[in-house]
Write a protein that holds these residues in place. Structure first.
Motif, PDB file in Angstrom:
ATOM      1  N   GLN B 167      22.180  16.715  15.377  1.00 13.49           N
ATOM      2  CA  GLN B 167      23.508  16.152  15.119  1.00 13.49           C
ATOM      3  C   GLN B 167      24.360  17.118  14.292  1.00 13.49           C
ATOM      4  OE1 GLN B 167      22.549  12.352  13.367  1.00 13.49           O
ATOM      5  NE2 GLN B 167      22.383  11.368  15.366  1.00 13.49           N
ATOM      6  N   ILE B 168      23.760  17.691  13.250  1.00 10.42           N
ATOM      7  CA  ILE B 168      24.515  18.634  12.408  1.00 10.42           C
ATOM      8  C   ILE B 168      24.990  19.808  13.246  1.00 10.42           C
ATOM      9  CG2 ILE B 168      24.297  20.331  10.534  1.00 10.42           C
ATOM     10  CD1 ILE B 168      22.359  18.341   9.179  1.00 10.42           C
ATOM     11  N   ARG B 169      24.072  20.360  14.046  1.00 13.62           N
ATOM     12  CA  ARG B 169      24.443  21.530  14.840  1.00 13.62           C
ATOM     13  C   ARG B 169      25.504  21.173  15.874  1.00 13.62           C
ATOM     14  NH1 ARG B 169      19.684  23.871  17.555  1.00 13.62           N
ATOM     15  NH2 ARG B 169      18.626  21.909  17.174  1.00 13.62           N
ATOM     16  N   SER B 170      25.375  19.992  16.467  1.00 13.85           N
ATOM     17  CA  SER B 170      26.342  19.638  17.497  1.00 13.85           C
ATOM     18  C   SER B 170      27.728  19.419  16.891  1.00 13.85           C
ATOM     19  CB  SER B 170      25.882  18.401  18.265  1.00 13.85           C
ATOM     20  OG  SER B 170      25.917  17.280  17.420  1.00 13.85           O
ATOM     21  N   VAL B 171      27.761  18.950  15.648  1.00  9.34           N
ATOM     22  CA  VAL B 171      29.048  18.794  14.966  1.00  9.34           C
ATOM     23  C   VAL B 171      29.703  20.162  14.785  1.00  9.34           C
ATOM     24  CG1 VAL B 171      30.091  18.224  12.730  1.00  9.34           C
ATOM     25  CG2 VAL B 171      28.554  16.615  13.833  1.00  9.34           C
ATOM     26  N   VAL B 188      29.295  13.688   8.461  1.00  2.39           N
ATOM     27  CA  VAL B 188      28.277  14.731   8.611  1.00  2.39           C
ATOM     28  C   VAL B 188      28.714  15.991   7.877  1.00  2.39           C
ATOM     29  CG1 VAL B 188      27.115  16.240  10.253  1.00  2.39           C
ATOM     30  CG2 VAL B 188      27.454  13.827  10.801  1.00  2.39           C
ATOM     31  N   ARG B 189      29.979  16.374   8.063  1.00  4.43           N
ATOM     32  CA  ARG B 189      30.448  17.604   7.424  1.00  4.43           C
ATOM     33  C   ARG B 189      30.466  17.478   5.908  1.00  4.43           C
ATOM     34  NH1 ARG B 189      35.105  20.168  11.436  1.00  4.43           N
ATOM     35  NH2 ARG B 189      33.566  21.077  12.847  1.00  4.43           N
ATOM     36  N   TYR B 190      30.904  16.309   5.432  1.00  3.60           N
ATOM     37  CA  TYR B 190      30.892  16.095   3.972  1.00  3.60           C
ATOM     38  C   TYR B 190      29.486  16.297   3.426  1.00  3.60           C
ATOM     39  CZ  TYR B 190      35.452  14.540   2.263  1.00  3.60           C
ATOM     40  OH  TYR B 190      36.740  14.511   1.830  1.00  3.60           O
ATOM     41  N   ILE B 191      28.506  15.645   4.068  1.00  2.00           N
ATOM     42  CA  ILE B 191      27.130  15.734   3.567  1.00  2.00           C
ATOM     43  C   ILE B 191      26.672  17.187   3.540  1.00  2.00           C
ATOM     44  CG2 ILE B 191      24.718  15.162   4.114  1.00  2.00           C
ATOM     45  CD1 ILE B 191      25.798  12.455   5.175  1.00  2.00           C
ATOM     46  N   CYS B 192      26.973  17.927   4.620  1.00  2.00           N
ATOM     47  CA  CYS B 192      26.506  19.322   4.700  1.00  2.00           C
ATOM     48  C   CYS B 192      27.166  20.188   3.633  1.00  2.00           C
ATOM     49  CB  CYS B 192      26.776  19.894   6.084  1.00  2.00           C
ATOM     50  SG  CYS B 192      25.702  19.158   7.323  1.00  2.00           S
ATOM     51  N   VAL B 193      28.457  20.005   3.429  1.00  2.00           N
ATOM     52  CA  VAL B 193      29.144  20.813   2.408  1.00  2.00           C
ATOM     53  C   VAL B 193      28.577  20.505   1.029  1.00  2.00           C
ATOM     54  CG1 VAL B 193      31.348  21.255   1.269  1.00  2.00           C
ATOM     55  CG2 VAL B 193      31.257  21.066   3.750  1.00  2.00           C
ATOM     56  N   LEU B 194      28.318  19.225   0.766  1.00  2.00           N
ATOM     57  CA  LEU B 194      27.800  18.847  -0.554  1.00  2.00           C
ATOM     58  C   LEU B 194      26.382  19.385  -0.766  1.00  2.00           C
ATOM     59  CD1 LEU B 194      29.125  15.187  -0.990  1.00  2.00           C
ATOM     60  CD2 LEU B 194      30.161  17.332  -1.706  1.00  2.00           C
ATOM     61  N   ILE B 195      25.557  19.339   0.288  1.00  2.00           N
ATOM     62  CA  ILE B 195      24.210  19.929   0.169  1.00  2.00           C
ATOM     63  C   ILE B 195      24.340  21.415  -0.129  1.00  2.00           C
ATOM     64  CG2 ILE B 195      22.098  20.526   1.419  1.00  2.00           C
ATOM     65  CD1 ILE B 195      22.351  17.876   2.902  1.00  2.00           C
ATOM     66  N   GLY B 196      25.251  22.073   0.593  1.00  2.00           N
ATOM     67  CA  GLY B 196      25.475  23.505   0.369  1.00  2.00           C
ATOM     68  C   GLY B 196      25.898  23.773  -1.063  1.00  2.00           C
ATOM     69  N   GLY B 197      26.767  22.920  -1.591  1.00  2.00           N
ATOM     70  CA  GLY B 197      27.214  23.079  -2.975  1.00  2.00           C
ATOM     71  C   GLY B 197      26.071  22.904  -3.951  1.00  2.00           C
ATOM     72  N   GLY B 198      25.238  21.900  -3.689  1.00  2.00           N
ATOM     73  CA  GLY B 198      24.099  21.657  -4.561  1.00  2.00           C
ATOM     74  C   GLY B 198      23.148  22.841  -4.594  1.00  2.00           C
ATOM     75  N   LEU B 199      22.899  23.419  -3.417  1.00  2.00           N
ATOM     76  CA  LEU B 199      21.990  24.573  -3.363  1.00  2.00           C
ATOM     77  C   LEU B 199      22.600  25.784  -4.059  1.00  2.00           C
ATOM     78  CD1 LEU B 199      20.601  24.107   0.242  1.00  2.00           C
ATOM     79  CD2 LEU B 199      19.266  24.096  -1.859  1.00  2.00           C
ATOM     80  N   ALA B 200      23.924  25.970  -3.907  1.00  2.00           N
ATOM     81  CA  ALA B 200      24.569  27.090  -4.602  1.00  2.00           C
ATOM     82  C   ALA B 200      24.497  26.875  -6.110  1.00  2.00           C
ATOM     83  CB  ALA B 200      26.018  27.240  -4.147  1.00  2.00           C
TER      84      ALA B 200
END
Lengths: 393, 307
Positions: B167-171, B188-200
């Motif tokens: 689903q993430i990739r298809s988005v 989906v995009r919100y969740i991915c950006v926030l995960i990315g922020g957390g990892l950074a």
């Protein structure tokens, strides 16, 4: 519609960024007195570098607390090409009486500003150009490097001592040489290994350079870089059971390595700013070049302002005995204290750069019994004979 | 010679860990179609938040948690601007970098020059740590290192082996089709950006809690930009991110090991970018097949129902 939204978003982000930028600019004021002096300070780095700009700011705060008639302003992180604009702002908008420009690269802009505003005073740190209303000042630390060298030479077990250098310019090369001359006087067998990071301020590069030196077998480290990164490397290895002796640079760094920092060099810009501003206030200011050393209390020994030598290492230093021409057999601790005392009396009493000094290619650079001139010290571009390698071009 | 080898390997893993963490974050962000150039800022915010909280509470674990939280919060700005407002992601990402760096130095100012009182002890894996050479290097590292390994593998499984990953990739590839399937693109995009922020943010905490154990301005030192290069180098694949992060970490460490034999550090400092360019060139040369696998809709805002 879409376009408007983009514009709104961009403005929003810019506003947020601007809020942070403006909140960062400091402005401190003192109550108004009858006769007042307003001094502007321009720093090349962030005050938070814990090195050069930090040390200048400690000096600024010191004089501001000391003189009720003084008001100071500062701008930090000013690129060297940008200083003219900041000087203009200080003079025209803020009505400063004197501007301190604290980086070598500000030199030409400072001299030009002197021509542009003949009734204002300018003090440029570390340069060599003076004019009617432009003076220069510098606190030089090579004597302290020599004393640190005595300690490193006495303490090393591997006879390999490392130095992390910022840029291969005369100032840094002079400090490495002074450090090496100290090492030689305490331990003629020890060699100095140098790594350059080509940056004044880069904690991670300094850290990796220090790690590389330790991996190469060095067990004592000194450095020129404006963060305590090298100290942290020393402390880490010491904690893991492999002692690495380190020497703080510019700011009190002993707290970053209580088991590793033996000593270091400290600068007190406060005493210089005190003299300069007092002279301006009293009307006795002149544009003479102020080049202050240990005798003027601008250069201090220690990894903290409390201890000249970390008490942990006192016994070890006392246990090492060396023989020096003028004092005979003496333990290194006493030798350091004696030399420091002599330095405090002036460079005529004792100076590390007294010949014979040869470079590491075998060429005699300073003949026996001769003291290096200030010009020679300011243009030094060779390694003395116990340093490995070449000065990068 | 042995000690140099151990030191290089050991330093490579330490220097590579923050790169790996932030790259994993950027991979999931970009896979969902959002380009976030604000890594440098998010790392700085994470570093300072982690440091302050560790100093205040005495717990580096709480420090790490708050760094992740800080990264999530600041990345939310980017998410809002680029997903909800559909603004230019490049501009927003760059602004995030400046905002993060500025904010970090503002809030970090009182903490400059303070040593960290509590240190995160290396996690020694019994028995394995006694293996010569490998044991010392691989099984006696800080907790961040092991977490980054676990997270990397988890992310790979998530992206390539699970329904959520598809689903993430298809988005990121075709949001219109994904929406037709009933997915909420924004969520989906919100969740991915926030995960990315957390990892950074976590990568930033590694810098201030493990790598340098103190806070100074400029601690991130351009790593945020290396991460963006690394994401391309890794071809948006978490497993290749391991290779890239440790390769770039190794290059960084080698700068000073190789200096005495006359290799200038600046040359090696350029290597990460040259390597990325080489990957891009290789991608450009291989015609016919889609080699780079860049998410097709990377950087393109999506409007509901729009074709």
């Amino acid at each position: 519609m879409k376009f408007t939204k983009i514009i709104i978003a961009v403005i929003l982000v810019m506003l947020l960024a601007a809020a942070v930028v403006f909140a960062g600019g400091e402005k401190e004021t003192e109550p108004v007195e009858a006769k007042k002096i307003k001094a502007g300070f321009i720093y090349v780095g962030p005050i938070g570098d814990y090195g050069w700009s930090h040390a200048h700011d400690v000096g600024r705060k010191y004089v501001e607390g000391k003189f009720p008639w003084l008001e100071t302003l500062l701008v930090e992180s000013v690129p060297e090409a940008d200083s003219a604009r900041i000087i203009d702002r200080f003079i025209v908008e803020e009505k400063c009486d004197v501007v301190f420009t604290t980086s070598f690269g500000y030199m030409d802009d400072t001299v030009k500003a002197g021509e542009k505003y003949p009734d204002k005073l300018f003090m440029h740190c570390s340069g060599f150009k003076q004019s009617e209303n432009v003076g220069t000042y510098f606190a030089e630390l090579y004597q302290m490097y020599y004393l640190n060298g005595l300690m490193a030479g006495a303490l090393t077990r591997s006879n390999k001592i490392g130095y992390v250098g910022a840029f291969p310019i005369p100032e840094v090369v002079r400090h490495i040489n002074a450090f090496a001359l100290g090492i030689k006087d305490a331990n003629p067998d020890a060699k100095v290994h140098v790594r350059w990071i080509f940056s004044w301020y880069d904690p991670s590069k300094a850290k990796e350079a220090a790690e590389a030196l330790v991996a190469d077998g060095c067990d004592a480290l000194a450095f020129t870089e404006d963060s305590p990164a090298v100290i942290e490397v020393g402390q880490e290895h010491t904690e893991k059971g492999k002692p690495v002796f380190t020497f703080g640079h510019y700011s009190p760094m002993q707290q970053f390595g209580v088991d590793s920092v033996v000593s270091g060099q400290l600068v007190d810009w406060g005493v210089m700013y005190e003299k300069i501003l007092k002279d301006i206030y009293d009307g006795t200011w002149s544009n003479e070049d102020l080049w202050w050393l240990a005798a003027e209390d601008a250069a201090l020994l220690g990894g903290s302002f409390e201890d000249k030598i970390n008490p942990k290492f006192t016994d070890e230093l006392k246990a090492v005995t060396v023989e020096v021409p003028d004092l005979g057999k003496i333990n290194v601790y006493n030798l350091i204290m004696k030399r420091l005392d002599q330095m405090n009396q002036g460079t005529d009493v004792f100076d590390p750069f007294v010949g014979p000094i040869s470079d590491n290619k075998g060429k005699v650079r300073i003949p026996s019994g001769v003291k290096a001139s200030k010009g020679q010290l300011l243009s030094i571009d060779y390694y003395v004979d116990n340093i490995v390698g070449d000065v990068p071009k | 010679m042995d000690s140099i080898l151990i030191s290089v390997l050991n330093r490579t893993l330490v220097a590579g860990t923050p790169l790996l963490l932030a790259t994993l974050g950027e991979i999931i962000t970009e896979r969902s179609g959002i380009l976030n150039l604000g890594i440098e800022g998010m790392m700085a915010v994470g570093a300072v938040a982690g440091f302050i909280v560790t100093l205040a509470t005495g717990s580096p674990w709480l420090g790490m948690a708050s760094a992740i939280l800080a990264g999530i919060l600041i990345s939310a700005i980017h998410a809002f601007v680029s997903i909800s407002l559909k603004a230019n992601q490049v501009v927003s990402g760059l602004a995030l970098t400046m905002l993060g760096l500025g904010g970090a130095s503002l809030f970090g100012r009182p903490f400059i020059g303070r040593p960290l009182p509590v240190k995160m002890a290396p996690f020694r894996i019994p028995i394995l740590a006694d293996i010569p050479l490998v044991g010392k290097v691989l099984f006696n590292q800080d907790p961040f290192f092991y977490l980054s390994l676990i997270l990397g593998v988890l992310l790979w499984v998530l992206l390539s082996r699970t329904r959520w990953g598809i689903q993430i990739r298809s988005v990121g590839e075709n949001p219109a089709a994904s929406e037709a399937q009933g997915l909420n693109i924004s969520t989906v995009r919100y969740i991915c950006v926030l995960i990315g922020g957390g990892l950074a943010g976590m990568a930033g905490a590694h810098l201030s809690l493990i790598y340098s154990k103190s806070w100074t301005e400029g601690l991130t030192g351009g790593r945020g930009w290396i991460v963006i290069a690394l994401t391309i180098f890794a071809l948006w694949n978490p497993l290749r991110a391991f290779l890239g992060a440790y390769l770039f970490g190794c290059i960084f460490v080698l700068q000073y090991i190789l200096q005495p034999i006359g290799i200038p550090p600046n040359l090696l400092g350029m290597m990460p970018y040259l390597a990325t360019l080489a990957v891009l060139f290789a991608g450009g040369l291989k015609k016919g097949r889609r080699y780079l696998h860049a998410p097709a809709m990377l950087g393109e805002p999506y409007t509901k129902g729009e074709r």
